[in-house]
Write an enzyme that holds these catalytic residues in place. Structure first.
Site, PDB file in Angstrom:
ATOM      1  CE  LYS A   7       5.491  -3.226   6.901  1.00 42.61           C
ATOM      2  NZ  LYS A   7       6.051  -2.338   5.866  1.00 42.61           N
ATOM      3  CG  MET A  29      -0.309  -0.052   2.554  1.00 41.96           C
ATOM      4  SD  MET A  29       0.264   1.539   3.269  1.00 41.96           S
ATOM      5  CE  MET A  29      -1.284   2.413   3.441  1.00 41.96           C
ATOM      6  CE1 TYR A  30       3.808   1.491   4.259  1.00 33.92           C
ATOM      7  CE2 TYR A  30       6.031   0.785   3.712  1.00 33.92           C
ATOM      8  CZ  TYR A  30       5.020   0.947   4.636  1.00 33.92           C
ATOM      9  OH  TYR A  30       5.227   0.560   5.934  1.00 33.92           O
ATOM     10  CB  SER A  31       3.439   5.406  -3.171  1.00 34.12           C
ATOM     11  OG  SER A  31       3.963   6.404  -2.320  1.00 34.12           O
TER      12      SER A  31
END
Length: 321
Positions: free
Chosen positions: A88, A60-62
């Site tokens: 993750k 989900m990072y960016s």
């Protein structure tokens, strides 16, 4: 740089883990302060030069941009067998019932999406980003075991949750004959020490590696309390984690740093590093990396530790859900 086993596992990680939430294409995701690819690659190269071998990102990072940048950079700069890539799963990636969570369907889709973005056939550490209250933990642990058996992940880890939830997940894995977690990525720093009540003792007892996120309290432990930054001005989640009483602890970090003639980040990281396996440090400037590496070489005295810790006030549990 020193390297240590991640808990009781055979996986060795660098004493500083490079947190990769800082890397991402502008306009993707919710973090307005992320670095573009050229700047991200420069920091990744500097980390490799400093001996950092472990890189922590998330799907989900960016919205996947971090994984893409990290994957391309490491493919160009490092031997895949010499680095540890951690990512993750859980947070929402798209609309719809399977756009997030820890169902079998979501996990098996998201591991393939992460591998595609990272440009590799496996990750070294696959972590659940939070506890999923909508999916039986038995389904989650069996699906994660399948990911390991398929060769798509070498080890499994978990992130912030209650200690009873973590213990339950480990028990379910053991009774099912499935792969157990080897690490806990939890919220732990001089401003938030609630993990000392149950989670850290549980991890010590069970041989679980601890790789805390936000060891510098979203940067609050690196500067005077009222000093603004671009990240702090837009970090709604970060504002929910800390409170005004924490400024007294920050003041003591600054005092100890001044007496040592060291940056405050070095003092804060030396403290958390002495209590955990390896802190995850986000880096957006060269000096951030230098401070993190320096912290691995610093030992605080007992008096300094007492001085840093004695003004801590208990916090409500935050960062779990």
């Amino acid at each position: 740089m020193r390297y240590v086993n991640l808990g009781a596992s055979g996986l060795k990680v660098s004493r500083i883990i490079l947190g990769c939430m800082s890397f991402g294409e502008s306009g993707r995701g919710t973090h307005a302060w992320t670095l573009p690819e050229d700047e991200s690659r420069r920091i990744i190269a500097a980390a490799l030069d400093a001996g950092v071998t472990t890189f922590d990102t998330a799907n989900m990072y960016s919205l996947g941009s971090s994984e893409e940048i990290v994957g391309r950079a490491l493919a160009d700069m490092a031997d895949r067998d010499d680095v540890v890539i951690a990512t993750k799963v859980f947070q929402r990636m798209r609309p719809g019932p399977y756009g997030g969570g820890l169902s079998r369907k979501a996990i098996l889709a998201e591991i393939d999406n992460s591998l595609r973005r990272l440009g590799t056939d496996h990750v070294d550490l696959y972590q659940i980003h939070r506890w999923d209250p909508d999916t039986p933990i038995e389904e989650t642990m069996e699906a994660l075991h399948y990911v390991v058996r398929a060769g798509k992940a070498r080890y499994l880890g978990a992130s912030s949750m209650y200690a009873w939830q973590f213990a339950k997940a480990q028990h379910v894995a053991e009774t099912g004959g499935w792969t157990r977690f080897v690490s806990m990525q939890d919220h732990y720093n001089l401003l938030y020490r609630e993990e000392e009540r149950e989670m850290l003792p549980l991890c010590a007892d069970q041989g679980i590696g601890v790789i805390p996120w936000s060891p510098l309290a979203r940067g609050r432990l690196t500067r005077p309390w009222d000093q603004a930054t671009a990240r702090a001005d837009t970090d709604e989640f970060g504002r929910s984690l800390y409170r005004d009483a924490d400024q007294h602890v920050v003041a003591r970090v600054l005092e100890v740093a001044a007496r040592r003639d060291l940056p405050p980040a070095v003092i804060a990281l030396a403290w958390v590093g002495s209590r955990t396996t390896a802190p995850i440090v986000g880096v957006t400037r060269d000096e951030h990396l230098r401070d993190a590496v320096t912290a691995t070489e610093i030992t605080l005295s007992d008096d300094e530790v007492t001085y840093l810790e004695e003004l801590y006030e208990p916090h409500p549990v935050v960062g779990i859900g």
